[in-house]
Motif scaffolding. Structure first.
Motif, PDB file in Angstrom:
ATOM      1  N   THR A   1       8.030   8.703   3.502  1.00 22.60           N
ATOM      2  CA  THR A   1       8.821   9.934   3.456  1.00 22.60           C
ATOM      3  C   THR A   1      10.092   9.871   4.297  1.00 22.60           C
ATOM      4  OG1 THR A   1       7.501  10.869   5.257  1.00 22.60           O
ATOM      5  CG2 THR A   1       6.762  11.321   3.009  1.00 22.60           C
ATOM      6  N   GLY A   2      10.537   8.661   4.597  1.00 19.88           N
ATOM      7  CA  GLY A   2      11.721   8.519   5.435  1.00 19.88           C
ATOM      8  C   GLY A   2      12.954   9.171   4.840  1.00 19.88           C
TER       9      GLY A   2
ATOM     10  N   PRO B   1       0.800  -1.231   0.000  1.00 13.54           N
ATOM     11  CA  PRO B   1       0.000   0.000   0.000  1.00 13.54           C
ATOM     12  C   PRO B   1       0.833   1.281   0.000  1.00 13.54           C
ATOM     13  CG  PRO B   1      -0.035  -1.032   2.162  1.00 13.54           C
ATOM     14  CD  PRO B   1       0.625  -2.007   1.250  1.00 13.54           C
ATOM     15  N   VAL B   2       2.110   1.177   0.336  1.00  9.84           N
ATOM     16  CA  VAL B   2       2.974   2.359   0.422  1.00  9.84           C
ATOM     17  C   VAL B   2       4.264   2.097  -0.345  1.00  9.84           C
ATOM     18  CG1 VAL B   2       4.254   3.884   1.975  1.00  9.84           C
ATOM     19  CG2 VAL B   2       2.005   3.024   2.657  1.00  9.84           C
ATOM     20  N   ALA B   3       4.689   3.074  -1.154  1.00 12.31           N
ATOM     21  CA  ALA B   3       5.899   2.944  -1.971  1.00 12.31           C
ATOM     22  C   ALA B   3       6.978   3.904  -1.489  1.00 12.31           C
ATOM     23  CB  ALA B   3       5.574   3.241  -3.434  1.00 12.31           C
ATOM     24  N   ASP B   4       8.243   3.464  -1.584  1.00 11.44           N
ATOM     25  CA  ASP B   4       9.350   4.387  -1.318  1.00 11.44           C
ATOM     26  C   ASP B   4       9.869   4.945  -2.645  1.00 11.44           C
ATOM     27  OD1 ASP B   4      10.986   2.450  -2.497  1.00 11.44           O
ATOM     28  OD2 ASP B   4      11.792   1.727  -0.591  1.00 11.44           O
ATOM     29  N   GLU B   5      10.981   5.654  -2.596  1.00 11.20           N
ATOM     30  CA  GLU B   5      11.467   6.341  -3.790  1.00 11.20           C
ATOM     31  C   GLU B   5      11.985   5.410  -4.875  1.00 11.20           C
ATOM     32  OE1 GLU B   5      11.445   9.463  -0.600  1.00 11.20           O
ATOM     33  OE2 GLU B   5      11.941   7.338  -0.714  1.00 11.20           O
ATOM     34  N   SER B   6      12.174   4.139  -4.559  1.00 11.35           N
ATOM     35  CA  SER B   6      12.592   3.195  -5.600  1.00 11.35           C
ATOM     36  C   SER B   6      11.419   2.824  -6.513  1.00 11.35           C
ATOM     37  CB  SER B   6      13.174   1.924  -4.972  1.00 11.35           C
ATOM     38  OG  SER B   6      12.177   1.216  -4.243  1.00 11.35           O
TER      39      SER B   6
ATOM     40  N   TRP C   1      13.822  17.208   7.429  1.00 12.94           N
ATOM     41  CA  TRP C   1      12.493  17.802   7.298  1.00 12.94           C
ATOM     42  C   TRP C   1      11.478  17.050   8.144  1.00 12.94           C
ATOM     43  CZ3 TRP C   1       8.194  15.361   4.769  1.00 12.94           C
ATOM     44  CH2 TRP C   1       7.041  16.182   4.661  1.00 12.94           C
ATOM     45  N   THR C   2      10.630  17.786   8.820  1.00 14.82           N
ATOM     46  CA  THR C   2       9.534  17.200   9.598  1.00 14.82           C
ATOM     47  C   THR C   2       8.263  17.985   9.300  1.00 14.82           C
ATOM     48  OG1 THR C   2      11.047  16.580  11.383  1.00 14.82           O
ATOM     49  CG2 THR C   2       8.696  16.613  11.896  1.00 14.82           C
TER      50      THR C   2
ATOM     51  N   ALA D   1       5.099  14.050   1.876  1.00  9.30           N
ATOM     52  CA  ALA D   1       3.723  13.825   2.319  1.00  9.30           C
ATOM     53  C   ALA D   1       3.716  13.714   3.832  1.00  9.30           C
ATOM     54  CB  ALA D   1       3.150  12.555   1.683  1.00  9.30           C
ATOM     55  N   ASP D   2       2.528  13.539   4.404  1.00  7.27           N
ATOM     56  CA  ASP D   2       2.476  13.338   5.844  1.00  7.27           C
ATOM     57  C   ASP D   2       2.773  11.881   6.173  1.00  7.27           C
ATOM     58  OD1 ASP D   2       0.121  11.832   5.573  1.00  7.27           O
ATOM     59  OD2 ASP D   2      -1.196  13.466   6.197  1.00  7.27           O
ATOM     60  N   ASP D   3       2.636  11.527   7.444  1.00  7.68           N
ATOM     61  CA  ASP D   3       3.007  10.187   7.900  1.00  7.68           C
ATOM     62  C   ASP D   3       1.824   9.239   7.986  1.00  7.68           C
ATOM     63  OD1 ASP D   3       5.583  11.203   8.271  1.00  7.68           O
ATOM     64  OD2 ASP D   3       5.179  11.756  10.358  1.00  7.68           O
ATOM     65  N   ASP D   4       0.704   9.612   7.361  1.00 10.31           N
ATOM     66  CA  ASP D   4      -0.527   8.861   7.579  1.00 10.31           C
ATOM     67  C   ASP D   4      -1.248   8.530   6.266  1.00 10.31           C
ATOM     68  OD1 ASP D   4      -2.592   7.630   8.912  1.00 10.31           O
ATOM     69  OD2 ASP D   4      -3.510   9.496   9.657  1.00 10.31           O
ATOM     70  N   PRO D   5      -0.597   7.773   5.352  1.00  6.98           N
ATOM     71  CA  PRO D   5      -1.313   7.375   4.138  1.00  6.98           C
ATOM     72  C   PRO D   5      -2.537   6.550   4.506  1.00  6.98           C
ATOM     73  CG  PRO D   5       0.727   6.123   4.381  1.00  6.98           C
ATOM     74  CD  PRO D   5       0.755   7.194   5.417  1.00  6.98           C
TER      75      PRO D   5
END
Length: 314
Positions: free
Chosen positions: A289-290, A131-136, A298-299, A238-242
């Motif tokens: 967004t790690g 459900p969540v993708a990183d930059e790869s 950034w936070t 983005a925020d931390d809550d997809p």
């Protein structure tokens, strides 16, 4: 630094101008509207009126500005939301992300900028995976036919900017914007807000599409961090809550004092709005967004849309 912002009068461009000027940068703000020159000047930018689709005008403006960094925030996604108008805005935005990107890159290369930072969008991440993708993760390679042009335009931005070798090419994949100046705000003319209040923004199918959202001020602060500290590559913002549409949309409706969103079967939504819209509402993936937090320090001020919707729409 001297920073040239293409799309400086947009929702995020305006936030960027204010923040960058406050941090001591010299900002040149490009807009296609002469009516927005005064507002840019009052924000501290040196305004230039340029048609982003005119390569000679873009080259001339960039050469005169002599920036060290160019920030590409061009889009045409604003104004009324009739079906015809939406198609016109989408087509114009696609041109800005293809031709406009090429013109800015050519101008940037001609004067030798240090970095080129460009806007991308996370709603069209590849549909395979969790459900969540990183930059790869990559932009969806096989989108629905009615979304092919828009997805190809996003891919054009990403490939063009990441592929440069003569400067630091940085792409920011933003989550869906909300907050002042966006289509989702407390303003009476905010398009998405009005649609939700009128129950014209339904949950389609199972509403399982996962969206990552980001307050416009958080998107701007991440962009400033990328301008000042970013390395070549892609960053998710983005925020931390997809969350699935079926979760965040009813919450938003309650926050706005609106009735619950209607539920529409996928087959009907496909007939009314097309397969692309159905895909976004049922198959979209969120983003992590790690990397931005680690590398850009950034936070987000609003780590969840839950707080952002209640505190940050105005």
């Amino acid at each position: 630094m001297r920073i040239f912002i293409a799309g400086a009068s947009g929702a995020i461009g305006g936030q960027l101008v204010t923040r960058l000027v406050a941090r001591g940068h010299a900002v040149i703000g490009m807009t296609r509207s002469a009516a927005k020159v005064s507002a840019l000047r009052e924000s501290g930018a040196d305004p230039v009126v340029v048609d982003a689709l005119d390569p000679d005008a873009v080259a001339d403006a960039v050469a005169k500005a002599e920036p060290e960094v160019i920030v590409h925030q061009l889009s045409a996604l604003s104004g009324p939301s009739s079906m015809r108008r939406v198609k016109q805005m989408a087509a114009a935005t696609n041109r800005l992300r293809t031709e406009g990107t090429d013109h800015l890159l050519a101008a940037a290369r001609a004067i030798g900028v240090r970095a080129f930072v460009a806007q991308s969008n996370a709603l069209w991440m590849e549909r395979t995976g969790g459900p969540v993708a990183d930059e790869s993760g990559r932009i969806e390679p096989h989108p629905p036919a009615d979304a092919e042009a828009a997805v190809a335009a996003l891919r054009h931005v990403e490939d063009g900017v990441i592929g440069i070798t003569w400067a630091d090419g940085i792409v920011l994949r933003y989550g869906s914007f909300y907050g002042p100046g966006t289509s989702l705000s407390s303003a009476p003319d905010a398009v998405m807000t009005r649609q939700i209040r009128e129950r014209k923004f339904p949950i389609v199918g199972d509403g399982g599409g996962v969206w990552s959202l980001v307050h416009i001020a958080d998107a701007a602060s991440a962009t400033v961090a990328a301008i000042e500290r970013g390395r070549p590559g892609i960053y998710h913002v983005a925020d931390d809550d997809p969350a699935p549409v079926r979760v965040w949309l009813p919450y938003l409706a309650r926050t706005l004092g609106a009735k619950p969103p209607r539920r529409v079967p996928a087959w009907l939504a496909r007939l009314l709005a097309g397969q692309g819209a159905v895909d976004m509402m049922t198959k979209a993936r969120g983003i992590s967004t790690g990397k931005a937090k680690r590398e850009l320090a950034w936070t987000p001020r609003y780590p969840s849309w839950r707080a952002g919707f209640t505190q940050g729409l105005s």
